[in-house]
Design an enzyme around this catalytic site. Structure first.
Site, short mmCIF file in Angstrom:
data_model
loop_
_atom_site.label_atom_id
_atom_site.label_comp_id
_atom_site.label_asym_id
_atom_site.label_seq_id
_atom_site.Cartn_x
_atom_site.Cartn_y
_atom_site.Cartn_z
CG HIS A 102 -3.25 -3.78 3.46
ND1 HIS A 102 -2.27 -3.11 4.16
CD2 HIS A 102 -3.95 -2.82 2.80
CE1 HIS A 102 -2.36 -1.81 3.94
NE2 HIS A 102 -3.38 -1.60 3.11
CD GLU A 153 -0.46 -5.74 5.82
OE1 GLU A 153 -0.77 -4.53 5.94
OE2 GLU A 153 -0.31 -6.30 4.71
CB CYS A 205 -0.97 -0.03 1.19
SG CYS A 205 -2.41 1.05 0.99
#
Length: 227
Positions: free
Chosen positions: A194, A196, A86
């Site tokens: 994302h 994660e 990002c």
């Protein structure tokens, strides 16, 4: 394997990355403040999402001048895995570590939801745990995720199979549905979604964990098993 999680003023996904590496991947992780000038003790570098320097001027345009970025470039040149997510992707673009630029989302609105990605290239150090053309669910959260590059750059990305992830449901207008690309050497990945935030089923998807597992597996095969 030891990961550096770079923290810029305005980063807000650094803890997500740290926990993904420590709790889900079971590897070492350490926060590194953007003013530091040494990354020699780390095996991989992670640039998190957020709003570095408040996204003033342009997303990532100020963070690229942080002291740590000289070390990030050095790590990339040495072949270490460098992952920008990002805002981290935006910083890599501004720093010239990846080609292209980010524009405001096509709909001019911030988009925050799960998005379908397609694994276009599963032969990079970030994607070998996936199947080619595998469809995965990864969250997005951005207002400037509309990836753009000129025709010549796009040809180079395609010819070099450097487009790793594409959107199945393009949420921002990115050219050719691009969600993530690598550099020529293949050790620097920038992606807007994302991973994660998709490392455990309780989060709605665990599809992102394979990306981090790919990094560890390929790093060990290169630097541990080979030696």
């Amino acid at each position: 394997m030891k990961f550096a999680v770079i923290v810029f003023p305005g980063s807000n996904c650094d803890a997500d990355l740290y926990c993904a590496v420590k709790d889900e991947l079971g590897e070492e992780a350490e926060y590194v403040w953007h003013a530091e000038e040494d990354l020699s003790g780390f095996d991989a570098i992670l640039l998190p999402g957020g709003f570095s320097y408040g996204d003033y001027l342009r997303s990532g345009s100020i963070a690229r001048f942080s002291s740590i970025m000289k070390e990030v470039k050095k790590a990339a040149e040495e072949g270490k895995p460098v992952l920008g997510i990002c805002n981290g992707f935006q910083i890599l673009l501004e720093a010239g570590l990846l080609p292209g630029a980010m524009k405001v989302n096509e709909g001019l609105k911030f988009s925050c939801r799960h998005s379908e990605l397609i694994v276009l290239n599963n032969q990079t150090m970030f994607s070998t745990a996936y199947e080619k053309e595998e469809k995965i669910s990864i969250p997005i959260a951005h207002g400037e995720g509309n990836y753009y590059c000129d025709e010549e750059t796009l040809k180079e990305l395609k010819a070099g199979e450097r487009i790793v992830f594409t959107y199945g449901d393009n949420p921002n207008g990115s050219i050719e549905d691009i969600a993530g690309i690598v550099n020529e050497k293949g050790n620097v990945l920038g992606m807007m979604p994302h991973p994660e935030r998709a490392v455990d089923a309780i989060l709605g998807s665990a599809d992102g964990l394979k990306l981090f597992q790919s990094i560890v597996k390929n790093w060990r095969e290169t630097y541990v098993t080979a030696s």
